[in-house]
Design a protein around this motif. Sequence first.
Motif, PDB file in Angstrom:
ATOM      1  N   PHE A 174      -2.177 -10.265   9.578  1.00 50.21           N
ATOM      2  CA  PHE A 174      -0.673 -10.055   9.463  1.00 50.21           C
ATOM      3  C   PHE A 174      -0.448  -8.538   9.572  1.00 50.21           C
ATOM      4  O   PHE A 174       0.965  -8.364   9.525  1.00 50.21           O
ATOM      5  N   PHE A 175      -1.133  -7.647   9.967  1.00 48.91           N
ATOM      6  CA  PHE A 175      -0.973  -6.241   9.884  1.00 48.91           C
ATOM      7  C   PHE A 175      -1.253  -5.691  11.355  1.00 48.91           C
ATOM      8  O   PHE A 175      -2.463  -6.030  11.737  1.00 48.91           O
ATOM      9  N   THR A 176      -0.630  -4.776  11.706  1.00 47.45           N
ATOM     10  CA  THR A 176      -0.849  -4.096  12.994  1.00 47.45           C
ATOM     11  C   THR A 176      -1.966  -2.890  12.632  1.00 47.45           C
ATOM     12  O   THR A 176      -2.663  -2.682  11.810  1.00 47.45           O
ATOM     13  N   ALA A 177      -2.551  -2.399  13.822  1.00 50.98           N
ATOM     14  CA  ALA A 177      -3.452  -1.290  13.548  1.00 50.98           C
ATOM     15  C   ALA A 177      -3.376  -0.037  12.541  1.00 50.98           C
ATOM     16  O   ALA A 177      -4.381   0.405  12.311  1.00 50.98           O
ATOM     17  N   ASP A 178      -2.132  -0.096  12.397  1.00 45.58           N
ATOM     18  CA  ASP A 178      -1.703   1.276  11.464  1.00 45.58           C
ATOM     19  C   ASP A 178      -1.688   0.608   9.934  1.00 45.58           C
ATOM     20  O   ASP A 178      -1.539   1.524   9.107  1.00 45.58           O
ATOM     21  N   VAL A 184       2.997  -9.951  15.054  1.00 51.35           N
ATOM     22  CA  VAL A 184       3.821 -11.047  15.177  1.00 51.35           C
ATOM     23  C   VAL A 184       3.769 -12.171  14.062  1.00 51.35           C
ATOM     24  O   VAL A 184       4.695 -12.862  13.964  1.00 51.35           O
ATOM     25  N   LYS A 185       2.585 -12.206  13.630  1.00 52.86           N
ATOM     26  CA  LYS A 185       2.277 -13.164  12.729  1.00 52.86           C
ATOM     27  C   LYS A 185       3.217 -13.054  11.602  1.00 52.86           C
ATOM     28  O   LYS A 185       3.681 -13.905  10.707  1.00 52.86           O
ATOM     29  N   GLY A 186       3.229 -11.672  10.990  1.00 50.89           N
ATOM     30  CA  GLY A 186       3.933 -11.307   9.905  1.00 50.89           C
ATOM     31  C   GLY A 186       5.180 -11.545  10.056  1.00 50.89           C
ATOM     32  O   GLY A 186       5.845 -11.766   9.159  1.00 50.89           O
ATOM     33  N   HIS A 187       5.834 -11.236  11.232  1.00 52.36           N
ATOM     34  CA  HIS A 187       7.168 -11.207  11.388  1.00 52.36           C
ATOM     35  C   HIS A 187       7.733 -12.822  11.560  1.00 52.36           C
ATOM     36  O   HIS A 187       8.774 -12.995  11.213  1.00 52.36           O
ATOM     37  N   GLU A 188       6.725 -13.569  11.879  1.00 54.59           N
ATOM     38  CA  GLU A 188       7.074 -15.108  11.826  1.00 54.59           C
ATOM     39  C   GLU A 188       7.331 -15.533  10.339  1.00 54.59           C
ATOM     40  O   GLU A 188       8.304 -16.187  10.292  1.00 54.59           O
ATOM     41  N   GLU A 189       6.565 -15.005   9.439  1.00 55.41           N
ATOM     42  CA  GLU A 189       6.765 -15.318   8.136  1.00 55.41           C
ATOM     43  C   GLU A 189       8.076 -14.795   7.580  1.00 55.41           C
ATOM     44  O   GLU A 189       8.916 -15.311   6.763  1.00 55.41           O
ATOM     45  N   LEU A 190       8.351 -13.635   8.045  1.00 58.57           N
ATOM     46  CA  LEU A 190       9.636 -12.929   7.585  1.00 58.57           C
ATOM     47  C   LEU A 190      10.779 -13.913   8.296  1.00 58.57           C
ATOM     48  O   LEU A 190      11.965 -13.963   7.426  1.00 58.57           O
ATOM     49  N   ALA A 191      10.573 -14.205   9.458  1.00 57.77           N
ATOM     50  CA  ALA A 191      11.753 -14.997   9.993  1.00 57.77           C
ATOM     51  C   ALA A 191      12.057 -16.427   9.291  1.00 57.77           C
ATOM     52  O   ALA A 191      13.178 -16.858   9.331  1.00 57.77           O
TER      53      ALA A 191
END
Length: 232
Positions: A174-178, A184-191
């Motif tokens: 769910f998290f990027t390298a930082d 994108v997977k995390g943003h899908e859940e927010l959407a």
Amino acid sequence: MIDTFKSYPGLNFEEDWKVVTMLIGMNDICDYCKDKTLFSPDSFIHYMTEALDMMMKEIPRTMVNVVQILPMRPLREVQRPTPGCQLQKRFCSCLVQPEENSTELKELVEINAQFQASEGVLKQDDSTVHTDRRLERLLHGERFFKKDFAVVLQPYLENAGAPRLPDGTIDLSFFTADCFHFTVKGHEELAKGLWNNVPACRRERNNKDIFRANTTHLPSKGASLHLHQAPS
């Protein structure tokens, strides 16, 4: 953003309805210990009010979703032995660096709750935090509601925990390298959370953990947007 709306191809700026979604405040939490005045809840409410006033004045026919920030303490657990993840200690040091159970961390948890400020009492991990509900009072009044403009407080991240695997560890997909921003997977859940809440009246808006069995719901036939902020 206003200039983009005015010049966007195919958009009738005066007549077409527009949707703006705001999710801001997490960077303020990250930097709170560096300047407790600049990054205070008071400043957050001040700048939020200024921004909404400007949009209401400049952008006709607009619905603004203000998404509450999530409880950020679980982000301390998002760790990888990578250079990118080490950047988290720089750009969010006020959250990552304090020792567990330190007074600094407890203060930050309380400030995080004040930025959310939906309910009078918020539960974060093992702490019960009392808030004065400034954001809720600001957005649930009549100030930002008129014939062609409305602001809606979206609480679906209020109780969001960190996404976890079956063994209880953080799901790093769910998290990027930082180790901070969502993939994108995390943003899908927010959407999904936003989509499910938009057609709902205030008392029906979901504030459960969106990272647990979050599914997309289709509005019922003939459903309409509930924009008015009066108690429903």
